[in-house]
Structure formats: C-alpha cells, structure tokens
Design an enzyme around this catalytic site. Structure first.
Site, PDB file in Angstrom:
ATOM      1  N   ASP A  79      38.827  -2.357 -23.472  1.00 37.33           N
ATOM      2  CA  ASP A  79      38.051  -1.130 -23.543  1.00 37.33           C
ATOM      3  C   ASP A  79      36.671  -1.464 -22.969  1.00 37.33           C
ATOM      4  O   ASP A  79      36.304  -2.641 -22.875  1.00 37.33           O
ATOM      5  CB  ASP A  79      37.938  -0.656 -24.988  1.00 37.33           C
ATOM      6  CG  ASP A  79      37.059   0.575 -25.137  1.00 37.33           C
ATOM      7  OD1 ASP A  79      37.243   1.526 -24.360  1.00 37.33           O
ATOM      8  OD2 ASP A  79      36.169   0.560 -26.001  1.00 37.33           O
TER       9      ASP A  79
ATOM     10  N   ASP B 162      33.187   0.812 -23.258  1.00 38.72           N
ATOM     11  CA  ASP B 162      32.044   1.154 -24.109  1.00 38.72           C
ATOM     12  C   ASP B 162      32.187   0.494 -25.478  1.00 38.72           C
ATOM     13  O   ASP B 162      33.171   0.713 -26.177  1.00 38.72           O
ATOM     14  CB  ASP B 162      31.946   2.673 -24.281  1.00 38.72           C
ATOM     15  CG  ASP B 162      31.695   3.389 -22.963  1.00 38.72           C
ATOM     16  OD1 ASP B 162      30.644   3.140 -22.360  1.00 38.72           O
ATOM     17  OD2 ASP B 162      32.560   4.181 -22.542  1.00 38.72           O
TER      18      ASP B 162
ATOM     19  N   ASP C 173      36.996  -1.846 -29.707  1.00 34.08           N
ATOM     20  CA  ASP C 173      36.076  -1.691 -30.835  1.00 34.08           C
ATOM     21  C   ASP C 173      36.428  -0.501 -31.712  1.00 34.08           C
ATOM     22  O   ASP C 173      35.820  -0.303 -32.761  1.00 34.08           O
ATOM     23  CB  ASP C 173      34.648  -1.496 -30.313  1.00 34.08           C
ATOM     24  CG  ASP C 173      34.492  -0.167 -29.585  1.00 34.08           C
ATOM     25  OD1 ASP C 173      35.258   0.081 -28.623  1.00 34.08           O
ATOM     26  OD2 ASP C 173      33.615   0.631 -29.947  1.00 34.08           O
TER      27      ASP C 173
END
Length: 306
Positions: free
Chosen positions: A27, A29, A245
């Site tokens: 991922d 961001d 995250d």
C-alpha cells in the site's frame, strides 16, 4: 515461521518471511509515504527488495492520481518503480467497467481528472468532473437535466463534491439499469504528522444513503485489485506478501486472497485494534488480523542489508 497471528516481526523471522515470498504488494499512503514525504527507510527497503529479485507492486485505493502520476511520485521520492507496477483505483475502476461490466455508455463521475483520464484510456466517456453549483429550488433539483447516455455512476475522491452532485447521482441511480460503482471505502486518508482527512468511503456512503443502493467497490479489500496484479504478473498468492497500514482494506485483502500479511503502524490503524480483532471471536474481524506487524517497514532493512 510462527503459526500464530499478529506476531511481532523481528530477528531471524524477518529473513524467513522474505525468503518465503517472491512478490511484495505495498500500500502507499501510510506505508511507504505520508502525504508528500517518504516514510523513513521505505525507499531503501523497496529498492533492496527489487535488487534481491522480488517482484514489487504498489497497490493503492487513492483515486486522485493516474498510474503515470504515481510512477512520477515514486521516482521523485527515490523509489525505483515503473508505471506497470502501479495499481490504483482510478486505473482498476476503469478496467472493471471495461472488462467486467462491459459498459456501453457514459459515466457520471464524482471524481478527479485522474479518473477521467484513466476512463478515457479505455475508451469510456464521462460527465461530471469539476464544480456543480446549486441553483433554483427543490422542484428544479428533482428535474435536473440528465444525460441519457449515462449508464453508470462512479464515486471516487471528489474535491468538488456538493449537494448538486449528490442530487445528480441520486437522479441517475433511480434508473434500475444504471450501474453504481465506488473506487473504495477508506474512511480516512493519512497525512504526514499523524493527521488525516476524510476519505472516499465517506462520499460513497453519502451517495448510497441517498440512493438507497449499495455500490460495488473495486478497491481493497475487493479481490479485483489483486486479480489485476495477478493477471499482469502471474503472482502466486501463496508466495506473496501484502504490506499495509489499514486492517479493513490492506490486511483484509490479503486474507481474502490467501496472501501473507504484514501490518505497519505508520498509518491508519493501531496494534490495539488488531489485537482486539484477534480476540473478538468474530469470524469477519479475524480477516482483519495480520500475520505479522512492525512499527515501520524500515524494520525490514537489517535483513535486507545482511
């Protein structure tokens, strides 16, 4: 390797995990960058993984950039990356409409110029990008002009989202044959300094509430994004690691697709939340429990440098 979930990844276990995979999906961001700043150590980790022969792919729910724009951002921050290695929801949404829905007609787009460009790349026209200011009274809004060629409403991140745009989407979606697609359901977009702003999921939910219809989302945790990657690179799920995250998108995608999962604490969710899901006894929440966690992906560096 450890058979238990939510295990702290450290020491010899790091090398064991990396040796067990050929491909790593990151991922973006909150994992390799926050806002316009790379997470410390992330550039070195990504570049060393590639140097060691791992297939590295960047998979993001952010719909505000085209693949080319993401490629430029990665390069500017020091990551060695190509456009083909980037899978964003703007691109995947266009592919979904073209290959799965086989859409014949226009899209009413609540989204960005990047989404407009990715749709154009696959030959799909859109209407709706840009401001749409409110005029008149409720009776006028209910009879707002609609394009008869629109066959789908697509909701991505739209900085010009407004009541009139919501109303237009609502009016199109009263047509039972009008498709309803959202890019993703992320409620927050993490920024540098631990801050965040409302994400696309908030906009999707607003339109769903008005239309009393549920959108088909293409972003994580929907497996369509992984299918895009797998069809392009022939990725073996059993030898693939998903690093993220966000427990409800990144980690859930990994669980859904049979990938190994690594949770990093530099973004949206916390270790306490992961542990709560682990101990919840709820089958759905178990899918949001990672195999491993680290404070930051920089913790992979010693094993890569050794």
């Amino acid at each position: 390797m450890s058979g238990s979930k939510c295990t702290r990844l450290s020491g010899a276990l790091v090398k064991q995990l990396l040796d067990s995979v050929d491909s790593v999906l990151f991922d973006c961001d909150g994992v390799i960058w926050r806002g316009d700043q790379a997470v410390p150590g992330a550039v070195q980790v990504v570049n060393l993984l590639k140097k060691k022969g791992k297939r590295v792919v960047f998979i993001t729910n952010n719909s505000t950039k085209t693949r080319r724009m993401y490629g430029d951002k990665l390069t500017s921050l020091g990551f060695k990356a190509t456009v083909d290695e980037v899978f964003g929801t703007a691109y995947c949404c266009a592919m979904y409409l073209k290959t799965v829905c086989k859409l014949e007609g226009k899209v009413y787009l609540l989204g960005s110029n990047a989404m407009k460009d990715e749709l154009a790349e696959v030959g799909i026209q859109q209407t709706g990008v840009g401001p749409d200011h409110i005029t008149g009274k409720p009776g006028d809004w209910a009879n707002v002009a609609l394009d008869p060629d629109v066959k789908a409403v697509v909701v991505g991140f739209d900085e010009h989202f407004s009541y009139m745009k919501l109303n237009r989407a609502f009016q199109y979606l009263t047509r039972p044959d009008c498709l309803f697609v959202g890019t993703n359901r992320d409620a927050r977009l993490p920024l540098e300094g631990g801050k965040a702003v409302p994400g696309t999921g908030c906009l999707v939910k607003i339109v769903e509430t008005a239309a009393q219809r549920e959108a088909q989302t293409v972003g994580k945790p929907n497996r369509f994004m992984f299918d895009c990657v797998a069809s392009r690179f022939g990725v073996d799920p059993s030898r693939c690691l998903m690093v993220g995250d966000n427990l409800s998108t990144d980690i859930m995608l990994g669980s859904t697709c049979g990938l190994k999962t690594l949770f990093t604490l530099t973004g949206v969710n916390t270790l306490a939340e992961a542990e709560a899901y682990l101990n919840s006894g709820c089958e759905e929440r178990q899918g949001m429990v990672p195999d491993y966690y680290v404070e930051s992906i920089a913790e992979l560096l010693p094993a890569l440098q050794g």
